[in-house]
Design a protein around this motif. Structure first.
Motif, PDB file in Angstrom:
ATOM      1  N   ASP A 129      40.249  37.174  42.771  1.00 46.33           N
ATOM      2  CA  ASP A 129      39.900  37.227  44.185  1.00 46.33           C
ATOM      3  C   ASP A 129      38.401  37.061  44.363  1.00 46.33           C
ATOM      4  O   ASP A 129      37.602  37.569  43.582  1.00 46.33           O
ATOM      5  CB  ASP A 129      40.347  38.578  44.771  1.00 46.33           C
ATOM      6  CG  ASP A 129      40.556  38.540  46.278  1.00 46.33           C
ATOM      7  OD1 ASP A 129      40.224  37.527  46.907  1.00 46.33           O
ATOM      8  OD2 ASP A 129      41.049  39.535  46.819  1.00 46.33           O
ATOM      9  N   TRP A 130      38.058  36.318  45.419  1.00 44.90           N
ATOM     10  CA  TRP A 130      36.673  36.196  45.862  1.00 44.90           C
ATOM     11  C   TRP A 130      36.648  36.659  47.311  1.00 44.90           C
ATOM     12  O   TRP A 130      37.499  36.241  48.100  1.00 44.90           O
ATOM     13  CB  TRP A 130      36.196  34.739  45.839  1.00 44.90           C
ATOM     14  CG  TRP A 130      36.174  34.093  44.503  1.00 44.90           C
ATOM     15  CD1 TRP A 130      35.107  33.934  43.684  1.00 44.90           C
ATOM     16  CD2 TRP A 130      37.269  33.458  43.826  1.00 44.90           C
ATOM     17  NE1 TRP A 130      35.466  33.265  42.545  1.00 44.90           N
ATOM     18  CE2 TRP A 130      36.800  32.965  42.612  1.00 44.90           C
ATOM     19  CE3 TRP A 130      38.612  33.296  44.139  1.00 44.90           C
ATOM     20  CZ2 TRP A 130      37.607  32.307  41.702  1.00 44.90           C
ATOM     21  CZ3 TRP A 130      39.431  32.648  43.237  1.00 44.90           C
ATOM     22  CH2 TRP A 130      38.917  32.153  42.035  1.00 44.90           C
ATOM     23  N   VAL A 131      35.701  37.505  47.686  1.00 43.56           N
ATOM     24  CA  VAL A 131      35.589  37.944  49.076  1.00 43.56           C
ATOM     25  C   VAL A 131      34.177  37.661  49.585  1.00 43.56           C
ATOM     26  O   VAL A 131      33.208  37.722  48.824  1.00 43.56           O
ATOM     27  CB  VAL A 131      35.922  39.446  49.263  1.00 43.56           C
ATOM     28  CG1 VAL A 131      37.365  39.725  48.909  1.00 43.56           C
ATOM     29  CG2 VAL A 131      35.002  40.332  48.459  1.00 43.56           C
ATOM     30  N   LEU A 140      34.511  48.211  49.272  1.00 43.66           N
ATOM     31  CA  LEU A 140      35.330  47.693  48.185  1.00 43.66           C
ATOM     32  C   LEU A 140      35.264  48.688  47.031  1.00 43.66           C
ATOM     33  O   LEU A 140      34.184  48.933  46.483  1.00 43.66           O
ATOM     34  CB  LEU A 140      34.816  46.320  47.728  1.00 43.66           C
ATOM     35  CG  LEU A 140      35.381  45.767  46.418  1.00 43.66           C
ATOM     36  CD1 LEU A 140      36.894  45.606  46.478  1.00 43.66           C
ATOM     37  CD2 LEU A 140      34.713  44.440  46.059  1.00 43.66           C
ATOM     38  N   GLU A 156      33.468  38.904  43.447  1.00 45.48           N
ATOM     39  CA  GLU A 156      34.602  38.251  42.797  1.00 45.48           C
ATOM     40  C   GLU A 156      35.071  39.144  41.663  1.00 45.48           C
ATOM     41  O   GLU A 156      34.265  39.826  41.023  1.00 45.48           O
ATOM     42  CB  GLU A 156      34.244  36.860  42.286  1.00 45.48           C
ATOM     43  CG  GLU A 156      33.161  36.819  41.239  1.00 45.48           C
ATOM     44  CD  GLU A 156      32.946  35.410  40.698  1.00 45.48           C
ATOM     45  OE1 GLU A 156      33.913  34.808  40.195  1.00 45.48           O
ATOM     46  OE2 GLU A 156      31.812  34.932  40.787  1.00 45.48           O
ATOM     47  N   THR A 159      41.999  40.687  39.708  1.00 48.95           N
ATOM     48  CA  THR A 159      42.780  41.651  40.478  1.00 48.95           C
ATOM     49  C   THR A 159      43.642  42.564  39.603  1.00 48.95           C
ATOM     50  O   THR A 159      44.338  43.432  40.128  1.00 48.95           O
ATOM     51  CB  THR A 159      43.658  40.932  41.526  1.00 48.95           C
ATOM     52  OG1 THR A 159      44.482  39.972  40.864  1.00 48.95           O
ATOM     53  CG2 THR A 159      42.803  40.254  42.575  1.00 48.95           C
ATOM     54  N   PHE A 165      40.332  47.588  49.590  1.00 49.71           N
ATOM     55  CA  PHE A 165      39.408  47.147  50.639  1.00 49.71           C
ATOM     56  C   PHE A 165      39.586  48.026  51.867  1.00 49.71           C
ATOM     57  O   PHE A 165      40.706  48.400  52.208  1.00 49.71           O
ATOM     58  CB  PHE A 165      39.726  45.711  51.088  1.00 49.71           C
ATOM     59  CG  PHE A 165      39.600  44.676  50.014  1.00 49.71           C
ATOM     60  CD1 PHE A 165      38.373  44.142  49.696  1.00 49.71           C
ATOM     61  CD2 PHE A 165      40.725  44.219  49.345  1.00 49.71           C
ATOM     62  CE1 PHE A 165      38.263  43.173  48.720  1.00 49.71           C
ATOM     63  CE2 PHE A 165      40.624  43.249  48.373  1.00 49.71           C
ATOM     64  CZ  PHE A 165      39.387  42.730  48.051  1.00 49.71           C
ATOM     65  N   TYR A 175      36.322  39.512  56.939  1.00 51.17           N
ATOM     66  CA  TYR A 175      35.901  38.895  55.683  1.00 51.17           C
ATOM     67  C   TYR A 175      36.880  37.803  55.262  1.00 51.17           C
ATOM     68  O   TYR A 175      38.024  37.772  55.702  1.00 51.17           O
ATOM     69  CB  TYR A 175      35.739  39.942  54.578  1.00 51.17           C
ATOM     70  CG  TYR A 175      37.006  40.624  54.118  1.00 51.17           C
ATOM     71  CD1 TYR A 175      37.705  40.167  53.002  1.00 51.17           C
ATOM     72  CD2 TYR A 175      37.493  41.752  54.777  1.00 51.17           C
ATOM     73  CE1 TYR A 175      38.849  40.800  52.572  1.00 51.17           C
ATOM     74  CE2 TYR A 175      38.642  42.391  54.343  1.00 51.17           C
ATOM     75  CZ  TYR A 175      39.314  41.914  53.246  1.00 51.17           C
ATOM     76  OH  TYR A 175      40.460  42.541  52.816  1.00 51.17           O
ATOM     77  N   SER A 177      38.805  35.798  52.115  1.00 49.84           N
ATOM     78  CA  SER A 177      39.298  36.039  50.771  1.00 49.84           C
ATOM     79  C   SER A 177      39.872  34.744  50.220  1.00 49.84           C
ATOM     80  O   SER A 177      40.669  34.083  50.884  1.00 49.84           O
ATOM     81  CB  SER A 177      40.380  37.127  50.800  1.00 49.84           C
ATOM     82  OG  SER A 177      41.019  37.217  49.537  1.00 49.84           O
ATOM     83  N   PHE A 179      42.067  33.618  47.079  1.00 46.96           N
ATOM     84  CA  PHE A 179      42.879  34.246  46.046  1.00 46.96           C
ATOM     85  C   PHE A 179      43.573  33.186  45.215  1.00 46.96           C
ATOM     86  O   PHE A 179      44.190  32.265  45.743  1.00 46.96           O
ATOM     87  CB  PHE A 179      43.925  35.175  46.673  1.00 46.96           C
ATOM     88  CG  PHE A 179      44.833  35.792  45.654  1.00 46.96           C
ATOM     89  CD1 PHE A 179      44.388  36.844  44.886  1.00 46.96           C
ATOM     90  CD2 PHE A 179      46.108  35.294  45.442  1.00 46.96           C
ATOM     91  CE1 PHE A 179      45.217  37.411  43.918  1.00 46.96           C
ATOM     92  CE2 PHE A 179      46.944  35.848  44.484  1.00 46.96           C
ATOM     93  CZ  PHE A 179      46.490  36.910  43.720  1.00 46.96           C
TER      94      PHE A 179
END
Length: 198
Positions: A129-131, A140, A156, A159, A165, A175, A177, A179
């Motif tokens: 995951d990148w947020v 987070l 990042e 997972t 979150f 935000y 995301s 995935f």
């Protein structure tokens, strides 16, 4: 005016109120952002006034939704282009930004203001995951780390690491995301170094 159009227009007021309360903003704040008076916004939400296009455009911009989503227009054309937000029971909204088989999937999350004393319910699953925080403050929890991310901050992680979150009590958070399944990574390109740094 046909019955379907009448029902669509009648539903706009409650949708406007729902969007505003989910984002935890006052009519006064919304009036400042859109240039629409507080009394007009109140009448629109109560269904006492039908919205005009000149009113819907700034409202859609303020809420970060399309006009179709604002008035709950019936879907048309390719369903991959006409993606609908999904409301969760906790007041959060998830807007899929991609819908294709395989590959990295993109989502926009909108979380209502949170409780700073809430005990996070950490989860794990396969993937990466990148947020990226657009607005508000995102908490987070990642393994043993408890992070506060502000607009412009990104993270990042794998997972399979326990994670959670949430928004803080300072207000709602929005935000992005990205995935991907385990092993799928984004292609990161780095700009060449300028001559001044050589």
């Amino acid at each position: 005016m046909d019955d379907e159009l009448e029902r669509t227009l009648d539903a706009v007021g409650p949708r406007l109120k729902q969007l505003r309360t989910r984002r935890d903003i006052t009519l006064t704040d919304l009036a400042e952002e859109t240039g629409i008076s507080v009394s007009t916004l109140s009448r629109l939400e109560a269904g006492l006034r039908r919205p005009t296009l000149e009113q819907l455009l700034p409202l859609a911009r303020a809420y970060g939704v399309t006009l179709d989503e604002l008035v709950d227009a019936p879907p048309t054309g390719d369903p991959r282009i006409n993606l609908r937000p999904v409301a969760a029971g906790d007041g959060s909204t998830i807007l899929p930004l991609t819908r294709r088989p395989g590959g990295i999937q993109a989502y926009k999350f909108i979380l209502p203001a949170g409780n700073d004393d809430r005990e996070p319910d950490l989860r794990t699953h396969e993937g990466y995951d990148w947020v990226y925080v657009l607005n508000g403050t995102l908490r987070l929890v990642l393994g043993e780390h408890d992070l506060i991310l502000q607009p412009g901050d990104a993270a990042e992680f794998d997972t399979r690491t326990p994670h959670w979150f949430g928004a803080t009590s300072s207000g709602p958070v929005e935000y992005l995301s990205l995935f991907g399944r385990q092993g799928e990574r984004a292609h990161v390109r780095v700009a060449p170094r300028s001559n001044q740094n050589r």
